[in-house]
Structures are given as structure tokens and as C-alpha cells.
Design a protein around this motif. Structure first.
Motif, PDB file in Angstrom:
ATOM      1  N   SER A  26       0.846  -1.187   0.000  1.00  0.00           N
ATOM      2  CA  SER A  26       0.000   0.000   0.000  1.00  0.00           C
ATOM      3  C   SER A  26       0.884   1.241   0.000  1.00  0.00           C
ATOM      4  O   SER A  26       2.119   1.157   0.040  1.00  0.00           O
ATOM      5  N   SER A  27       0.239   2.387  -0.054  1.00  0.00           N
ATOM      6  CA  SER A  27       0.949   3.650   0.117  1.00  0.00           C
ATOM      7  C   SER A  27       1.030   3.972   1.610  1.00  0.00           C
ATOM      8  O   SER A  27       0.550   3.208   2.458  1.00  0.00           O
ATOM      9  N   THR A  48       4.656  -0.462   2.886  1.00  0.00           N
ATOM     10  CA  THR A  48       4.214   0.807   2.324  1.00  0.00           C
ATOM     11  C   THR A  48       5.267   1.370   1.386  1.00  0.00           C
ATOM     12  O   THR A  48       6.479   1.275   1.645  1.00  0.00           O
ATOM     13  N   ARG A  66       2.280   9.775   0.130  1.00  0.00           N
ATOM     14  CA  ARG A  66       1.804   9.581  -1.237  1.00  0.00           C
ATOM     15  C   ARG A  66       2.564   8.457  -1.925  1.00  0.00           C
ATOM     16  O   ARG A  66       3.749   8.253  -1.711  1.00  0.00           O
ATOM     17  N   LEU A  67       1.876   7.770  -2.800  1.00  0.00           N
ATOM     18  CA  LEU A  67       2.338   6.508  -3.381  1.00  0.00           C
ATOM     19  C   LEU A  67       3.580   6.658  -4.248  1.00  0.00           C
ATOM     20  O   LEU A  67       3.652   7.535  -5.110  1.00  0.00           O
ATOM     21  N   ALA A 111      -5.536   0.055  -2.100  1.00  0.00           N
ATOM     22  CA  ALA A 111      -5.673   1.457  -2.511  1.00  0.00           C
ATOM     23  C   ALA A 111      -6.534   2.187  -1.493  1.00  0.00           C
ATOM     24  O   ALA A 111      -7.533   1.634  -1.010  1.00  0.00           O
ATOM     25  N   ASN A 112      -6.166   3.400  -1.174  1.00  0.00           N
ATOM     26  CA  ASN A 112      -6.851   4.164  -0.133  1.00  0.00           C
ATOM     27  C   ASN A 112      -7.575   5.353  -0.745  1.00  0.00           C
ATOM     28  O   ASN A 112      -6.950   6.224  -1.357  1.00  0.00           O
ATOM     29  N   ASP A 147      -7.983   9.695   2.780  1.00  0.00           N
ATOM     30  CA  ASP A 147      -7.155   9.615   3.981  1.00  0.00           C
ATOM     31  C   ASP A 147      -7.822  10.386   5.118  1.00  0.00           C
ATOM     32  O   ASP A 147      -8.395  11.459   4.904  1.00  0.00           O
ATOM     33  N   SER A 155      -6.018  10.730  -1.602  1.00  0.00           N
ATOM     34  CA  SER A 155      -6.349   9.401  -2.109  1.00  0.00           C
ATOM     35  C   SER A 155      -5.239   8.874  -3.001  1.00  0.00           C
ATOM     36  O   SER A 155      -4.485   9.644  -3.615  1.00  0.00           O
ATOM     37  N   ASP A 156      -5.148   7.553  -3.077  1.00  0.00           N
ATOM     38  CA  ASP A 156      -4.238   6.918  -4.019  1.00  0.00           C
ATOM     39  C   ASP A 156      -4.835   6.944  -5.421  1.00  0.00           C
ATOM     40  O   ASP A 156      -6.068   6.969  -5.570  1.00  0.00           O
ATOM     41  N   LEU A 206      -3.124   2.021  -9.946  1.00  0.00           N
ATOM     42  CA  LEU A 206      -2.983   0.796  -9.170  1.00  0.00           C
ATOM     43  C   LEU A 206      -3.726  -0.361  -9.829  1.00  0.00           C
ATOM     44  O   LEU A 206      -3.281  -1.515  -9.768  1.00  0.00           O
TER      45      LEU A 206
END
Length: 475
Positions: free
Chosen positions: A182-183, A206, A214-215, A235-236, A239, A245-246, A251
Motif C-alpha cells: 500500500s501507500s 508501504t 503519497r504513493l 488502494a486508499n 485519507d 487518495s491513491d 494501481l
């Protein structure tokens, strides 16, 4: 008072007590502090030894209502901005009362066709609302955490199957750790779900390119190649500190290229799909393998309410079904039994408040509410930027506004301690509820105005109260 049977002829009277208190309580929420600590002493009245002889239903409920309306945290009001808390629309609240009145067991069709049909309908409506394909499987859960458990359990089944293991029957013994990527935006509820599933809460890797979390897409891409795609990507969407957001489409591309599973945490951010201003954040949601969200946040229905959607419905049955008990329906039952699609067996009919609120307000009503909350959040961000003693720390993307108190003359090294003290003072004051968090090493406020009652006046009060309480701390 002894056996409840003695009250069978007056069973409606305790409900009348609640109904009688509801109107004045709800009407007064706008004027009440969110929490009045002076009333906390009333909580002692809840205790004492178990009564040998009960007071009777009316007296007991009168006592509870009196205590509750005075000593509760009035989080259903318009100024509870802490913990991304929603509320309960009038229709949802009435639907929840109906749920208790009917007391349906929602796990098995044979026990309640009503609850089963209602759940099937609302899951379909929610998929329409969020832009998910109708073919996705779904189940209602008590929370986003249990929704994560559902989606990630399906991911775990899929992952173990690649090793030739039926993890439902054999467990994880002998398998390597399941890679989860994940990020830096990954939420603790995802980690808790992995903890529950035996995968370990700290196994999430992460990939972040900065201290905002951030990703780092390239780094994740390289690691997916190294593990041959046998991994779960989280994926988020939304936040809790900033609303960030991702990038779901990117993704989804990674997941498709490497053959990985894509799980989307949309706890409150999934409602971005309702507004043309924010729909781009939810783009690609339909490409996910599993999606989770909370109902008791932006949908504004009572606790407990979460949703889990899975692209392959059969995986849900393989993961949670096949009880092997003669008195329960087996996997060949053609009717839907929701206790075979998620972690719960005995289940409340939590579809009823969702059905009531979606039927009452429809897509247009929810879009209007989301648009209003976006406007309120942008207004708060504008107030913060204009205030000489406040500092906006991230762009306002959704319904979360990240900022801190930063008056002139206070050195950087004192700001965290100052904001922590101000956060405690704000909660103790009680007029507005908004706690602190940590973002990029800073102690910050991150109010989330998404209650159906909330207007711009409520966030204006937040700014006024913060500056009022903060001024003496720096004098």
C-alpha cells in the motif's frame, strides 16, 4: 418486577417513552454542546449491583433516556467533527427503530426473507450509487474493519489457492507470508483486519515517496515484479488526515499487469463518486477486486454499518460458506444466505435503515448532501487560510480539513505541544468536537464535517472557539 411475560400487554409503553423524548432531544441538538463534561457524574448512576428485583420496563427506560439525553456525547448533532463521524438521517433513524421493533435474524433466508430481500436491494442501490458493476457480490457488515476482513479474507483465499491450498479448511500453516502492499495512506483498520485474519498487522509494506505518504508507484511496481504478482494491493480512497487518495486507475493497471489483487479502502471516500467535483478520485473503482466502505460515516446511518463488495461473488461463499452443519443451509441452497458471504453468523437486519434513507432521499438527495459538505469543507479551509493564527497544511480535497494553530511569536518546536493542549481544551469545552492527529510530524486538527445537519455556520463556530481558547495559551 419479575418475568418479562408480565409486561406483554404493555410492551409498547417503553417505546413510547423513547418516542416522547426523541422530539425534544433532536430539536435541541443544534444548541447543545457536543459533550458536556459536567454531566459525566451521571454515568455513575448506570452502575451498582445487579438488581434482584427489576424496576419494570417503563421505569428502566425512563432512567436510561434521562441519563442518555444529558450525559451522552451528542455526536448526532451538527458539530461533531471528530473521528470522521456522520450521524443518522431522520429516515435512517426511524429505519433503525424499525429494525429493533421487528428484530429479524438477517443471516438466513428461511429466518427472514424480509431482511434478506432488503439487504439484496440496498446492496444493489449502493452499487448504483458508487458506480460498481451489478455483477459484484456484496454483504453488509458491522463496520469498515469487518468489511476489510471480508474483502481481504477473499483475497487471502485467492492468494492461497495459487499455492494449491484451501485456506478455509487448512489455514495458513506452511504458506509463506501473504504480501500486502500500500501507500503511506493505509489506515489502521486495514492493518487490524489483517491481524484478525492471521496475516499480521505489521506485514503491510508501504511505498511512499514523501512524508505525506503519497504513493511511490515505481517502487511498488518493482516489488510486484519481484514477487511474481502474488500480492494484495490496498488502494486508499480518502485519507483520514487530509482526504488525500491513491491513484486507483494506476494501481488497477499494476494489478492487471502483475496479476495481483486490488482492494480499495473507501471508508468515506467512496462517496466522492457522487459529486462531479470529486468523482475523479473514485475513477477506476469498478476495476477493483474488493471494495469496502462505511455506512455510519457519509451515508449517515446509525452504527453498525459497513459494506463489502467483491468482484467474484463465488469467492465470498468459498471463504465464508460450507458450514457443514445439518441444521444450516448448505452451499447448494439457491436462496441467498448472507451468513455464508461474510464473517457474521447471527446478524442484525442493518439493511433496513439503509433502505429507508436511500428510499427517502434518493441519489439526488445524497448528491446534494455531499455537495453541501464539500462546500462546507472548502469554506472552513478558506477561513483557516484567512486567519492570521491558523495554518492550512494540505489542500481541501474531500470533507477533511487539515490545519494547525500557529500564532505569531511561537517557535516551531513549541507548536506541537501548543496544538495538543488546544485540542484537549477544545474537547473539554465541548461546544465543537474536533480532536488532534499527527501529520508529517505535526500535531494537527483534522475536522470532518459530514453530518447531515452540518452547515457553514458550524465550522465558523469551530474557528471562533479554537481562536478563543488558543489566545490565552500564548499570552
Amino acid at each position: 418486577m419479575s418475568d418479562p411475560l408480565d409486561e406483554r400487554d404493555v410492551a409498547g409503553e417503553p417505546l413510547a417513552v423513547v418516542a416522547g423524548a426523541a422530539g425534544p432531544y433532536l430539536d435541541g441538538l443544534a444548541e447543545r454542546p457536543v459533550h458536556d463534561r459536567s454531566q459525566d457524574t451521571l454515568l455513575d448512576e448506570l452502575g451498582g449491583p445487579l438488581p434482584e428485583r427489576g424496576d419494570g420496563a417503563v421505569a428502566a427506560v425512563e432512567h436510561l433516556v434521562r441519563l442518555g439525553t444529558q450525559a451522552a456525547t451528542h455526536s448526532s448533532g451538527p458539530r461533531c467533527f471528530h473521528f470522521v463521524v456522520g450521524g443518522a438521517t431522520p429516515a435512517a433513524m426511524a429505519g433503525d427503530w424499525t429494525t429493533s421493533l421487528l428484530d429479524q435474524g438477517a443471516g438466513l433466508w428461511v429466518l427472514s426473507p424480509l431482511a434478506t430481500k432488503a439487504e439484496t436491494v440496498v446492496l444493489g442501490w449502493l452499487k448504483e450509487l458508487f458506480g460498481l458493476p451489478a455483477s459484484f457480490g456484496g454483504v453488509l457488515t458491522p463496520s469498515a474493519t469487518l468489511a476489510h476482513v471480508t474483502g481481504l479474507a477473499c483475497a487471502r483465499y485467492w492468494w492461497a489457492d495459487q499455492y494449491g491450498v484451501d485456506v478455509t479448511s487448512r489455514g495458513l500453516a506452511g504458506l509463506p507470508p501473504m504480501p500486502v502492499f500500500s501507500s503511506g495512506l493505509v489506515h489502521v483498520s486495514t492493518r487490524k483486519a489483517l491481524q484478525i485474519l492471521g496475516c499480521g498487522r505489521d506485514t503491510v509494506r508501504t511505498f511512499a515517496k514523501d512524508d505525506a505518504g503519497r504513493l511511490d508507484l515505481a517502487a511498488m511496481d518493482a516489488e510486484l515484479a519481484r514477487v511474481d504478482g502474488r500480492a494484495v494491493i490496498v488502494a486508499n480512497l480518502g485519507d483520514v488526515n487530509t482526504g488525500d487518495s491513491d491513484p486507483i486507475p494506476e494501481l488497477a493497471d499494476l494489478a492487471e499487469r502483475h496479476g495481483a489483487w486490488l482492494h480499495v479502502d473507501g471508508a468515506f471516500g467512496v462517496f466522492a463518486a457522487l459529486s462531479p467535483r470529486t468523482a475523479h478520485l473514485a475513477a477506476g473503482l469498478e476495476r477493483a477486486d474488493s471494495v469496502t466502505a462505511d455506512g455510519h460515516k457519509w451515508l449517515n446511518v446509525p452504527y453498525e454499518s459497513g459494506f463489502s463488495f467483491v468482484r467474484d461473488p463465488e469467492l465470498m461463499t468459498r471463504t465464508f460458506g460450507a458450514w457443514g452443519a445439518a441444521y444450516l443451509p448448505d452451499e447448494d441452497d439457491e436462496r441467498i444466505n448472507y451468513n455464508t458471504l461474510g464473517p457474521e453468523s447471527s446478524r442484525r437486519a442493518r439493511a433496513l435503515p439503509i433502505w429507508a434513507t436511500l428510499r427517502a432521499y434518493g441519489r439526488d438527495g445524497y448528491r446534494a448532501m455531499v455537495e453541501r459538505h464539500l462546500d462546507v469543507s472548502l469554506h472552513l479551509g478558506d477561513l483557516v487560510e484567512k486567519a492570521p493564527d491558523l495554518e492550512l497544511l494540505a489542500p481541501v480535497r474531500l470533507c477533511v480539513v487539515c490545519f494547525r494553530y500557529r500564532p505569531d511569536g511561537v517557535p516551531e518546536e513549541r507548536l506541537n505541544e501548543l496544538n495538543a493542549r488546544l485540542g484537549e481544551a477544545l474537547l473539554a469545552d465541548g461546544r465543537v468536537f474536533a480532536g488532534t492527529s499527527t501529520y508529517r510530524g505535526m500535531t494537527v486538527f483534522r475536522p470532518a464535517p459530514l453530518n447531515w445537519r452540518t452547515t457553514k455556520a458550524d465550522v465558523e463556530l469551530l474557528v471562533d472557539v479554537l481562536r478563543e481558547l488558543g489566545a490565552p495559551m500564548t499570552g
